[in-house]
Design an enzyme around this catalytic site. Structure first.
Site, PDB file in Angstrom:
ATOM      1  N   HIS A   1      -6.195  -9.107  -3.306  1.00 55.70           N
ATOM      2  CA  HIS A   1      -4.845  -8.972  -3.856  1.00 55.70           C
ATOM      3  C   HIS A   1      -3.924  -9.852  -3.006  1.00 55.70           C
ATOM      4  CE1 HIS A   1      -1.003  -6.867  -4.610  1.00 55.70           C
ATOM      5  NE2 HIS A   1      -1.571  -6.326  -5.679  1.00 55.70           N
TER       6      HIS A   1
ATOM      7  N   ASP B   1      -8.743  -3.031   2.952  1.00 53.50           N
ATOM      8  CA  ASP B   1      -7.693  -2.720   1.987  1.00 53.50           C
ATOM      9  C   ASP B   1      -8.253  -1.633   1.073  1.00 53.50           C
ATOM     10  OD1 ASP B   1      -6.154  -2.571  -0.287  1.00 53.50           O
ATOM     11  OD2 ASP B   1      -5.859  -4.730  -0.492  1.00 53.50           O
TER      12      ASP B   1
END
Ligand code: PLP
Length: 414
Positions: free
Chosen positions: A131, A208
């Site tokens: 991302h 993440d």
């Protein structure tokens, strides 16, 4: 279409849906079908109630007050930290830092650990499916320090190339930052062996967890990651609250992030000494209400059982994938062997946004576009996808509605 809709095991989805007031509303005069859960999940009434109870009954600033309201608010805030500690399997509550979300957690590590530990020529290794919030902070850091950003390639099926990963690791690698689950493809990455390999070359690892914390069992000690970041709003909790886990010795060695109240021990005009963990990284009045409500969200998840939720979402994914594959011209982007409950697809000759708009006209919410993963989209040579992402309250009938909606959209576009 003859495909049975496997009814999930121990969950009463109808009763679960009743807990989400928003699911009772209509969109464009149709019952809402919400398949944008990877962007943010809807909130159960209990989470909404916790927020309103805080403001209605014991709103006060935390930690510094000696009056009853301050004590109640502080106790609830710290109880939430304990709940997070349990949820992620951390050894110590000091290792749990409340942030605004995954993005802030990653930026905190880049700005503090990164500035103190990255030097010219060092390498930071991320993956090709990250991302933007796990790309840009490292790019900024590399630019500042003359360090090098390296990228683990993504295979055609949406998995990471482990051969390339091992080849890219070297003593120059100072940090590995990867998503445990991809928000655009659904891929679940084998983070445990990846962390082990990174540690063997002396690198620190940030995971993440934005997409994984809601679906997978998280045990930061077993995983042995150095940092783990996630957001409350993606696991039935409020927006504006998230968590950064860090190993205590690393957090202690790190410079502070923001300066202000709460993060200090003593201030004179000449010098400041800093507070202990985790307060050292929580400057200013935090997001008290939403931190407290995060505990309610974790209780919601724990009560249903992540294993049950996972089975339900896996069944939805299997059903949706099979039905989508019957649509002419449709290609599923991301066919990893292990996926969380989301499916990304493109349809030949049709812009994803047009599909999104036509589905919305039928009350069906999907996400279209690059999903904040532009380099990943470039890797697949596409501008974006349509993504349907599932949560515990979604049903097989809603998948049927999506398929019918797609057929209708395609008819209108032809
Ligand atoms: N990482 C991944 C994999 C995500 O899916 C997201 C959000 O979609 C983020 C990071 C950023 O999360 P937030 O916007 O809650 O900070």
């Amino acid at each position: 279409m003859i495909l049975t809709s496997p009814t999930p095991i121990d969950l009463n989805i109808g009763a679960i849906r009743q807990q989400f007031p928003i699911l009772g509303r209509a969109v464009k005069d149709r019952p809402l079908v919400y398949f944008d859960n990877a962007a943010t999940t809807q909130k159960p009434q209990a989470v909404i109630d916790t927020i309103s109870q805080y403001y209605g009954n014991y709103n006060a600033n935390i930690h510094r007050g000696i009056h009853s309201l301050a004590e109640e608010a502080t106790a609830a805030y710290e109880a939430s930290r304990m709940a997070v500690k349990e949820f992620i399997g951390a050894a110590l509550s000091e290792e749990v830092i409340f942030t605004r979300g995954t993005t802030e957690g990653i930026n905190l590590v880049a700005c503090t650990w990164g500035r103190a530990n990255i030097a010219a020529g060092d390498e930071i290794l991320i993956s090709g499916m990250e991302h933007h919030s796990n790309i840009v902070p490292w790019q900024i850091l590399c630019h500042e320090k003359n360090a090098i950003l390296k990228v683990i390639p993504v295979l055609d099926n949406g998995e990471l190339s482990m051969t390339d990963y091992h080849n890219l690791l070297s003593p120059k690698t100072k940090l590995v930052a990867v998503a445990q689950a991809s928000n655009a493809l659904g891929t679940v990455n084998p983070v445990k062996p990846m962390i082990k390999a990174a540690h063997q070359v002396g690198a620190v690892v940030l995971i993440d967890g934005a997409q994984s914390a809601v679906h997978l069992d998280i045990d930061v000690q077993d995983m042995d990651c150095d940092f783990f970041a996630f957001s409350g709003h993606k696991l039935y909790g409020p927006t504006g609250i998230g968590v950064l886990f860090g190993k205590k010795d690393i957090l202690e060695s790190m410079p502070v992030f923001q300066g202000g109240g709460e993060m200090i021990k003593e201030v004179t005009f000449e010098r400041t000494t800093y507070n202990e963990l985790p307060y050292k990284f929580e400057a200013g009045t935090p997001n008290i209400a939403d931190a407290i409500a995060l505990k309610t969200a974790l209780e919601f998840l724990n009560d249903l059982g992540k294993d049950n939720i996972r089975k339900h979402e896996a069944a939805l994914l299997k059903y949706a994938t099979a039905r989508l594959e019957t649509i002419p011209g449709l290609t599923i982007v991301g066919k990893a062997r292990e996926k969380v409950g989301l499916v990304s697809f493109i349809i030949k000759g049709v812009h994803p946004q047009d599909i999104g708009v036509l589905l919305d006209n039928q009350g069906i919410a999907v996400r279209t576009g690059h999903h904040c993963t532009q380099p990943l989209m470039a890797r697949f040579g596409i501008a974006g996808t349509v993504r349907a992402s599932f949560a515990v309250y979604n049903t097989f009938e809603e998948v049927d509605a999506l398929i019918a909606g797609l057929w209708k959209a395609l008819k209108m576009l032809s």
